[in-house]
Design an enzyme around this catalytic site. Structure first.
Site, mmCIF file in Angstrom:
data_model
loop_
_atom_site.group_PDB
_atom_site.id
_atom_site.type_symbol
_atom_site.label_atom_id
_atom_site.label_comp_id
_atom_site.label_asym_id
_atom_site.label_seq_id
_atom_site.Cartn_x
_atom_site.Cartn_y
_atom_site.Cartn_z
ATOM 1 N N ARG A 13 0.839 -1.206 0.000
ATOM 2 C CA ARG A 13 0.000 0.000 0.000
ATOM 3 C C ARG A 13 0.881 1.266 0.000
ATOM 4 O O ARG A 13 0.989 1.963 -1.003
ATOM 5 C CB ARG A 13 -0.954 -0.020 1.214
ATOM 6 C CG ARG A 13 -2.063 1.028 1.160
ATOM 7 C CD ARG A 13 -1.645 2.436 1.508
ATOM 8 N NE ARG A 13 -1.040 2.563 2.834
ATOM 9 C CZ ARG A 13 -0.493 3.676 3.278
ATOM 10 N NH1 ARG A 13 -0.447 4.763 2.519
ATOM 11 N NH2 ARG A 13 0.073 3.737 4.470
ATOM 12 N N ASP A 14 1.550 1.530 1.094
ATOM 13 C CA ASP A 14 2.303 2.783 1.191
ATOM 14 C C ASP A 14 3.438 2.805 0.184
ATOM 15 O O ASP A 14 3.792 3.868 -0.346
ATOM 16 C CB ASP A 14 2.859 2.944 2.612
ATOM 17 C CG ASP A 14 3.197 4.387 2.952
ATOM 18 O OD1 ASP A 14 2.903 5.275 2.138
ATOM 19 O OD2 ASP A 14 3.770 4.620 4.023
ATOM 20 N N HIS A 205 6.288 4.969 12.207
ATOM 21 C CA HIS A 205 6.177 4.835 10.731
ATOM 22 C C HIS A 205 7.151 5.846 10.145
ATOM 23 O O HIS A 205 6.836 7.018 9.968
ATOM 24 C CB HIS A 205 4.725 5.135 10.347
ATOM 25 C CG HIS A 205 4.431 5.086 8.876
ATOM 26 N ND1 HIS A 205 3.637 4.113 8.306
ATOM 27 C CD2 HIS A 205 4.790 5.902 7.858
ATOM 28 C CE1 HIS A 205 3.516 4.340 7.006
ATOM 29 N NE2 HIS A 205 4.213 5.417 6.705
ATOM 30 N N HIS A 207 9.740 7.231 7.307
ATOM 31 C CA HIS A 207 10.257 7.250 5.936
ATOM 32 C C HIS A 207 11.737 7.641 6.029
ATOM 33 O O HIS A 207 12.172 8.214 7.026
ATOM 34 C CB HIS A 207 9.453 8.242 5.090
ATOM 35 C CG HIS A 207 8.055 7.754 4.777
ATOM 36 N ND1 HIS A 207 7.614 7.564 3.485
ATOM 37 C CD2 HIS A 207 7.019 7.408 5.568
ATOM 38 C CE1 HIS A 207 6.355 7.138 3.510
ATOM 39 N NE2 HIS A 207 5.965 7.043 4.766
ATOM 40 N N CYS A 238 5.232 9.418 -0.660
ATOM 41 C CA CYS A 238 3.813 9.698 -0.486
ATOM 42 C C CYS A 238 3.401 10.643 -1.590
ATOM 43 O O CYS A 238 4.070 11.656 -1.814
ATOM 44 C CB CYS A 238 3.524 10.310 0.880
ATOM 45 S SG CYS A 238 1.778 10.735 1.075
ATOM 46 N N ASN A 247 9.589 4.323 2.435
ATOM 47 C CA ASN A 247 9.506 3.869 3.825
ATOM 48 C C ASN A 247 10.825 3.207 4.177
ATOM 49 O O ASN A 247 11.536 2.705 3.303
ATOM 50 C CB ASN A 247 8.399 2.816 3.969
ATOM 51 C CG ASN A 247 7.021 3.404 3.808
ATOM 52 O OD1 ASN A 247 6.572 3.639 2.702
ATOM 53 N ND2 ASN A 247 6.363 3.647 4.910
#
Ligand code: HMG
Ligand code: MG
Length: 284
Positions: A13-14, A205, A207, A238, A247
């Site tokens: 997803r990310d 989370h 990056h 993003c 990430n």
């Protein structure tokens, strides 16, 4: 003593959401099926968001329909509003996530809403999730820096964390969306957030834009956090955070945690293979 630390895999997803070239459903499914063999408890595989905003995630229902589900894995999806929630339920996602921002600039760019407007929308989703018995995670983006507004105050992050907690999020993931968080500012942010939510319900989370994600993981470990989001192959960025790199890579985080005597329970061979798939999907 060995500490148990969980890596929450967000690559499908990310990671993939930011790829400019449309990746086929089959390639996404192949990546997720490999990840399902690695020992993750949770994998984020889809977003039920507007396809006008993030075209790459438009096939979320097909992805969820085509993967080989492993019983012990919870397959997660992002849901910004009721339409997204309904899509995720229909596609049999095991859990959902609502995603707010600590900065107004990013909230506008990512959700076309102020922070308070976004929280009002999430309240409907949270109520529906509760009624369905669907586990709901929360995200807060831009926990130290915003690409539009600059530095973010720790108290602004704590306010959104508290709102997501009050809506029933079982865990809140703290996103350094831009990947420029300095360890000392991450630490100050965590000090404020821990006033609102205990460490065992928080996730980091990070990056890796500035190459300091692993240092930020160490800061969060010292503050008691034991869950970290990561993406195999360091996929990501993003779409609404210009300049954000990927990430933190799952395989690098796993190696880093093992050096610190933390056990992630992951199969290194499988995540290495998954990282290769992630890189090849990106290269094609
Ligand atoms: P909007 O344009 O204000 O909303 O977007 P709208 O209600 O006017 O809808 C616009 C169009 O999208 C309409 O279609 C809706 O039907 C449709 P039209 O009538 O024009 O044909 N629509 C939808 N379609 C499918 N599924 C839906 C949906 N909702 C509306 N759920 C909206 C508001 C929230 C929809 C939009 O801003 C959006 O989708 N944003 C999501 C952006 C996104 O996915 N960003 C990346 C994830 S966040 C992230 O990566 C950060 C994180 O990793 C943590 C970190 O790193 O910090 C989590
Ligand atoms: Mg992210």
């Amino acid at each position: 003593m060995t500490e148990q630390v969980e890596i929450f895999e967000v690559g499908p997803r990310d990671g993939l959401q930011n790829e400019a070239r449309l990746i086929s459903t089959a390639d996404k499914v192949a990546l997720i099926d490999m990840l399902s063999q690695a020992g993750f408890r949770r994998i984020e595989v889809a977003s039920f968001v507007s396809p006008k905003w993030v075209p790459q995630m438009a096939d979320g229902a097909d992805v969820l329909a085509q993967i080989d589900r492993v019983e012990s894995v919870s397959y997660a999806a992002l849901t910004p509003n009721m339409r997204g929630f309904d899509g995720a339920v229909k596609a049999r996602a095991d859990e959902i996530a609502i995603f707010g921002s600590a900065s107004e600039g990013f909230s506008k760019a990512n959700l076309n809403a102020t922070i308070d407007e976004s929280l009002a929308r999430f309240a409907d989703v949270a109520a529906a999730a509760k009624a369905e018995g669907m586990p709901m995670r929360g995200y807060v983006s831009c926990v130290t820096d915003c690409p539009f507004d600059g530095e973010v105050a720790p108290g602004d992050v704590a306010r959104v964390v508290a709102a997501l907690r009050d809506m029933g999020a079982y865990e809140v993931s703290l996103g350094d969306t831009l990947g420029r968080g300095l360890p000392e500012r991450v630490d100050a942010m965590l000090a404020a957030v821990l006033e609102e939510m205990p460490a065992d319900r928080l996730a980091g989370h990070f990056h890796d834009t500035a190459g300091r994600a692993l240092e930020n993981v160490d800061v969060a470990l010292a503050r008691g956090l034991r869950v970290f989001d990561a993406a195999v192959g360091g996929l990501g960025g993003c779409p609404y955070a210009p300049g954000a790199a990927g990430n933190v890579a799952t395989e690098a985080l796993d190696a880093h945690l093992r050096e610190r005597e933390c056990d992630t329970g992951l199969d290194v061979n499988v995540i290495t293979q998954a990282a290769e798939i992630a890189k090849s999907v990106r290269r094609v």
